[in-house]
Design a protein around this motif. Structure first.
Motif, PDB file in Angstrom:
ATOM      1  N   UNK A 128       0.829  -1.209   0.000  1.00 31.16           N
ATOM      2  CA  UNK A 128       0.000   0.000   0.000  1.00 31.16           C
ATOM      3  C   UNK A 128       0.863   1.259   0.000  1.00 31.16           C
ATOM      4  N   UNK A 129       1.949   1.239   0.757  1.00 34.37           N
ATOM      5  CA  UNK A 129       2.852   2.391   0.797  1.00 34.37           C
ATOM      6  C   UNK A 129       3.441   2.653  -0.594  1.00 34.37           C
ATOM      7  N   UNK A 130       3.794   1.595  -1.307  1.00 37.06           N
ATOM      8  CA  UNK A 130       4.336   1.742  -2.666  1.00 37.06           C
ATOM      9  C   UNK A 130       3.283   2.288  -3.622  1.00 37.06           C
ATOM     10  N   UNK A 131       2.061   1.780  -3.508  1.00 36.06           N
ATOM     11  CA  UNK A 131       0.966   2.266  -4.363  1.00 36.06           C
ATOM     12  C   UNK A 131       0.699   3.749  -4.101  1.00 36.06           C
ATOM     13  N   UNK A 132       0.654   4.137  -2.840  1.00 35.05           N
ATOM     14  CA  UNK A 132       0.423   5.541  -2.494  1.00 35.05           C
ATOM     15  C   UNK A 132       1.558   6.425  -2.998  1.00 35.05           C
ATOM     16  N   UNK A 133       2.807   5.952  -2.847  1.00 37.19           N
ATOM     17  CA  UNK A 133       3.963   6.723  -3.303  1.00 37.19           C
ATOM     18  C   UNK A 133       3.952   6.885  -4.823  1.00 37.19           C
ATOM     19  N   UNK A 134       3.390   5.918  -5.536  1.00 35.17           N
ATOM     20  CA  UNK A 134       3.330   5.964  -7.000  1.00 35.17           C
ATOM     21  C   UNK A 134       2.169   6.825  -7.496  1.00 35.17           C
ATOM     22  N   UNK A 135       1.336   7.316  -6.577  1.00 36.79           N
ATOM     23  CA  UNK A 135       0.240   8.197  -6.971  1.00 36.79           C
ATOM     24  C   UNK A 135      -1.116   7.534  -7.112  1.00 36.79           C
ATOM     25  N   UNK A 136      -1.231   6.321  -6.626  1.00 39.47           N
ATOM     26  CA  UNK A 136      -2.532   5.644  -6.683  1.00 39.47           C
ATOM     27  C   UNK A 136      -3.534   6.344  -5.771  1.00 39.47           C
ATOM     28  N   UNK A 137      -4.787   6.259  -6.154  1.00 40.64           N
ATOM     29  CA  UNK A 137      -5.888   6.701  -5.313  1.00 40.64           C
ATOM     30  C   UNK A 137      -6.368   5.459  -4.571  1.00 40.64           C
ATOM     31  N   UNK A 138      -6.388   5.506  -3.262  1.00 39.89           N
ATOM     32  CA  UNK A 138      -6.765   4.337  -2.471  1.00 39.89           C
ATOM     33  C   UNK A 138      -8.109   4.549  -1.800  1.00 39.89           C
ATOM     34  N   UNK A 139      -8.874   3.484  -1.736  1.00 38.64           N
ATOM     35  CA  UNK A 139     -10.207   3.513  -1.152  1.00 38.64           C
ATOM     36  C   UNK A 139     -10.244   2.511  -0.001  1.00 38.64           C
ATOM     37  N   UNK A 140     -10.490   3.000   1.200  1.00 37.68           N
ATOM     38  CA  UNK A 140     -10.573   2.158   2.388  1.00 37.68           C
ATOM     39  C   UNK A 140     -12.023   1.711   2.556  1.00 37.68           C
ATOM     40  N   UNK A 141     -12.217   0.409   2.759  1.00 39.51           N
ATOM     41  CA  UNK A 141     -13.568  -0.159   2.849  1.00 39.51           C
ATOM     42  C   UNK A 141     -13.720  -1.027   4.095  1.00 39.51           C
ATOM     43  N   UNK A 142     -14.948  -1.116   4.573  1.00 39.50           N
ATOM     44  CA  UNK A 142     -15.340  -2.092   5.570  1.00 39.50           C
ATOM     45  C   UNK A 142     -16.478  -2.889   4.970  1.00 39.50           C
ATOM     46  N   UNK A 143     -16.319  -4.203   4.917  1.00 38.07           N
ATOM     47  CA  UNK A 143     -17.320  -5.114   4.335  1.00 38.07           C
ATOM     48  C   UNK A 143     -17.693  -4.696   2.909  1.00 38.07           C
ATOM     49  N   UNK A 144     -16.713  -4.216   2.144  1.00 38.29           N
ATOM     50  CA  UNK A 144     -16.952  -3.836   0.759  1.00 38.29           C
ATOM     51  C   UNK A 144     -17.576  -2.468   0.571  1.00 38.29           C
ATOM     52  N   UNK A 145     -17.870  -1.761   1.652  1.00 34.83           N
ATOM     53  CA  UNK A 145     -18.460  -0.433   1.560  1.00 34.83           C
ATOM     54  C   UNK A 145     -17.371   0.618   1.782  1.00 34.83           C
ATOM     55  N   UNK A 146     -17.140   1.499   0.816  1.00 35.26           N
ATOM     56  CA  UNK A 146     -16.098   2.513   0.991  1.00 35.26           C
ATOM     57  C   UNK A 146     -16.423   3.463   2.137  1.00 35.26           C
ATOM     58  N   UNK A 147     -15.402   3.785   2.924  1.00 32.14           N
ATOM     59  CA  UNK A 147     -15.568   4.769   3.992  1.00 32.14           C
ATOM     60  C   UNK A 147     -14.763   6.044   3.683  1.00 32.14           C
ATOM     61  N   UNK A 148     -13.718   5.936   2.859  1.00 29.19           N
ATOM     62  CA  UNK A 148     -12.961   7.112   2.431  1.00 29.19           C
ATOM     63  C   UNK A 148     -12.075   6.759   1.247  1.00 29.19           C
ATOM     64  N   UNK A 149     -11.689   7.783   0.514  1.00 28.77           N
ATOM     65  CA  UNK A 149     -10.764   7.627  -0.602  1.00 28.77           C
ATOM     66  C   UNK A 149      -9.757   8.754  -0.546  1.00 28.77           C
ATOM     67  N   UNK A 150      -8.570   8.485  -1.013  1.00 26.20           N
ATOM     68  CA  UNK A 150      -7.562   9.518  -1.057  1.00 26.20           C
ATOM     69  C   UNK A 150      -6.211   8.989  -1.457  1.00 26.20           C
ATOM     70  N   UNK A 151      -5.213   9.831  -1.313  1.00 26.60           N
ATOM     71  CA  UNK A 151      -3.844   9.466  -1.625  1.00 26.60           C
ATOM     72  C   UNK A 151      -2.957  10.006  -0.514  1.00 26.60           C
ATOM     73  N   UNK A 152      -1.642   9.894  -0.687  1.00 25.52           N
ATOM     74  CA  UNK A 152      -0.754  10.369   0.397  1.00 25.52           C
ATOM     75  C   UNK A 152      -0.411  11.827   0.202  1.00 25.52           C
TER      76      UNK A 152
END
Length: 152
Positions: A128-152
């Motif tokens: 995840x740290x590598x993905x964030x450093x590369x500029x990916x947009x990450x979406x944090x989910x609980x039980x498949x439901x997104x709770x937030x999205x963002x990058x570093x």
């Protein structure tokens, strides 16, 4: 609304199996899903990893905290998208995840007492740290439901 992010439902569901509008407590409009925008930081910790989700906007922070409070008992996962395509998905099914509210967001701690599971969690953290450093947009989910999205 500056602290919210629009996801196209067709893009989001490619990484979020089983998610539907009816299952999502977040506000929906047409073919989009509104989730809080945040800055995401990951770090290894004793026994696992921590995900820090920080919001600049008070409304986004309150929304994130409420979503986490209501959904945190489910499976935690993080989906990383580059140019709208899912390039990585980390599921923390091998550990116990807890969510703690912070003044500007949440801290999700995923830990396991099993050494092999701890190593898997920490490998996910590195990915995840590598993905964030590369500029990916990450979406944090609980039980498949997104709770937030963002990058570093």
């Amino acid at each position: 609304m500056a602290g919210m992010m629009m996801l196209e439902r067709s893009v989001g569901t490619a990484c979020l199996p089983g998610m539907s509008a009816a299952a999502s407590p977040a506000a929906t409009t047409g073919n989009t899903l509104m989730v809080p925008r945040c800055t995401i930081r990951v770090e290894k910790c004793a026994g696992g990893a921590k995900l820090h989700c920080v919001c600049d906007d008070e409304l986004a922070c309150a929304t994130l905290q409420n979503l986490c409070k209501s959904l945190c008992d489910g499976l935690c996962s993080v989906n990383c998208l580059m140019n709208g395509i899912c390039v990585c998905q980390c599921n923390f099914a091998m550990c116990h995840c807890t969510c703690e509210c912070t003044p500007d967001g949440v801290c999700i701690t995923c830990c396991s007492g099993d050494e092999a599971c701890c190593q898997m969690v920490q490998a996910c953290c590195e990915c995840l740290a590598q993905c964030l450093a590369a500029g990916c947009n990450c979406c944090v989910c609980f039980s498949g439901t997104p709770v937030c999205c963002g990058c570093c």
